[in-house]
Design a protein around this motif. Structure first.
Motif, PDB file in Angstrom:
ATOM      1  N   HIS A  97      -1.176  22.685  -5.563  1.00 59.94           N
ATOM      2  CA  HIS A  97      -0.348  22.846  -7.302  1.00 59.94           C
ATOM      3  C   HIS A  97       0.814  23.567  -7.723  1.00 59.94           C
ATOM      4  CE1 HIS A  97      -0.991  18.811  -9.739  1.00 59.94           C
ATOM      5  NE2 HIS A  97      -0.055  18.503  -9.438  1.00 59.94           N
ATOM      6  N   HIS A 137      -2.867  27.850  -8.869  1.00 58.09           N
ATOM      7  CA  HIS A 137      -2.583  25.824  -8.858  1.00 58.09           C
ATOM      8  C   HIS A 137      -3.798  25.620 -10.385  1.00 58.09           C
ATOM      9  CE1 HIS A 137      -6.596  25.022  -6.261  1.00 58.09           C
ATOM     10  NE2 HIS A 137      -6.594  25.764  -7.653  1.00 58.09           N
ATOM     11  N   ASP A 224      -1.727  15.109  -8.113  1.00 57.94           N
ATOM     12  CA  ASP A 224      -2.714  15.835  -7.078  1.00 57.94           C
ATOM     13  C   ASP A 224      -3.661  14.703  -6.492  1.00 57.94           C
ATOM     14  OD1 ASP A 224      -4.845  17.740  -6.616  1.00 57.94           O
ATOM     15  OD2 ASP A 224      -4.625  19.261  -8.014  1.00 57.94           O
ATOM     16  N   ASP A 226      -6.899  15.475  -5.463  1.00 57.60           N
ATOM     17  CA  ASP A 226      -7.894  15.983  -5.662  1.00 57.60           C
ATOM     18  C   ASP A 226      -8.143  14.561  -6.577  1.00 57.60           C
ATOM     19  OD1 ASP A 226      -7.123  17.124  -8.162  1.00 57.60           O
ATOM     20  OD2 ASP A 226      -7.727  19.062  -7.188  1.00 57.60           O
ATOM     21  N   GLU A 269      -1.600  18.748  -2.475  1.00 58.49           N
ATOM     22  CA  GLU A 269      -3.309  19.573  -2.200  1.00 58.49           C
ATOM     23  C   GLU A 269      -3.716  18.888  -1.114  1.00 58.49           C
ATOM     24  OE1 GLU A 269      -4.269  22.254  -4.121  1.00 58.49           O
ATOM     25  OE2 GLU A 269      -3.719  22.296  -5.899  1.00 58.49           O
TER      26      GLU A 269
HETATM   27 MN    MN Z   1      -5.661  22.252  -7.514  1.00 58.31          MN
END
Ligand code: MN
Ligand code: DIR
Ligand code: MN
Ligand code: MN
Length: 297
Positions: A97, A137, A224, A226, A269
């Motif tokens: 990121h 990141h 992202d 995640d 990511e």
């Molecule tokens: Mn990250």
């Protein structure tokens, strides 16, 4: 609008864990074909050159690979900016990121005021002073707001790129102390998983859209993977339980497409090494399709 795909195989910001293969994994999941099916003209300019961490030394453990990341972000900023100048929609594939520093610089250069919608488990609001990891990141949103090391903050020679009143975070469930402080200090609207559970994604997106469009002349999407639940997106470097479902994240992308406000986007990511059959890249491509207007009927 014609789309320009830009790959950034960056993993200097996350510690080397395979996220450098993200752009390749997303392309392998048929990104270009799916966008062409939706009626877009798509140009892929390939990957930017990113140094290999093994060939470089960590100089400052609180800002790992600072010079190398700053240099890639400068190049990325110029590449994004050129795409905008050519009348194209920049779609950036990560990579960790930290690349958002460059993407947002390039996007903001062409706007009076850029809105920013940030999907993540994390705040990415650390600085060299607050970081627990030294990984850049975890810092790109702070940098885009004007906080952090000058080598990052001054990407493309201007700062800040965005104003706190036009930024929203969605999917948040893991914040560090310094990040909480910056959120309070700047009054940034953060939709945590708690808020999403209570309000529902539809209401969250309605409020989010009003914030990122208020007084702005463009909106950047930074997603992202995640931010999604690890059950749906297992191929990420820093998974956190209890994230956005497949459907919630699609609804968010569909509402963005409906609002027709996006002027640039990045999906970051994706880590195929930690994945299960390239599932996370496939989810990323499905989300991209929804963000670009794919509908069932
Ligand atoms: Mn990250
Ligand atoms: C943590 C983790 N807040 C850090 N951040 C991550 O290192 O600053 N961001 N994983 O994606
Ligand atoms: Mn994250
Ligand atoms: Mn992030």
């Amino acid at each position: 609008k014609p789309i320009t795909v830009i790959g950034v195989p960056m993993d200097l910001g996350a510690g080397r864990r395979g996220v450098d293969m993200g752009p390749s994994a997303i392309r392998y999941a048929m990104l270009k074909e799916k966008l062409v099916q939706l009626g877009f003209e798509v140009e892929d300019v390939g990957n930017l050159h990113v140094p290999t961490p093994e060939a470089y030394q960590v100089v400052d453990p609180k800002l790992k690979y600072l010079e190398e990341i700053a240099s890639v972000c400068e190049t990325l900023g110029k590449t994004v900016s050129e795409a905008v100048e050519r009348g194209r929609f920049p779609l950036v594939l990560g990579g960790d990121h930290s690349i958002a520093i460059g993407t947002i610089a390039g996007a903001a250069k062409h706007r009076e005021r850029l809105g920013l919608i940030w999907f993540d488990a994390h705040g990415d609001l650390n600085t060299g002073e607050t970081t627990p990891s030294g990984n850049i990141h975890g810092m790109p949103l702070a940098v885009s707001l004007g906080y952090g090391h000058p080598a990052l903050v001054n990407c493309l020679g201007f700062t800040p790129k965005v104003l706190p009143e036009n930024v929203v975070l969605i999917g948040i469930r893991d914040l560090d102390e310094g990040e909480r402080n910056l959120i309070r200090q700047l009054g940034i609207r953060v939709f945590t998983m708690h808020d999403i559970d209570r309000m529902g994604m539809g209401a969250v997106m309605e409020e989010a859209l009003s914030i990122v469009t208020r007084g702005t002349d463009g909106v950047h999407l930074s997603l992202d993977l995640d931010g999604l639940d690890p059950k749906d997106a297992p191929g990420v470097g820093t998974p956190v339980e209890g994230g956005l479902t497949y459907r919630e994240s699609h609804l968010a992308m569909e509402m963005l497409a409906e609002a027709n406000v996006l002027t640039s986007a990045e999906f970051v990511e994706v880590n195929p090494i930690l994945d299960n059959g390239n599932r996370t890249a496939k989810v990323a491509v499905a989300l991209i399709e929804s963000a670009f207007g794919k509908q069932v009927l």
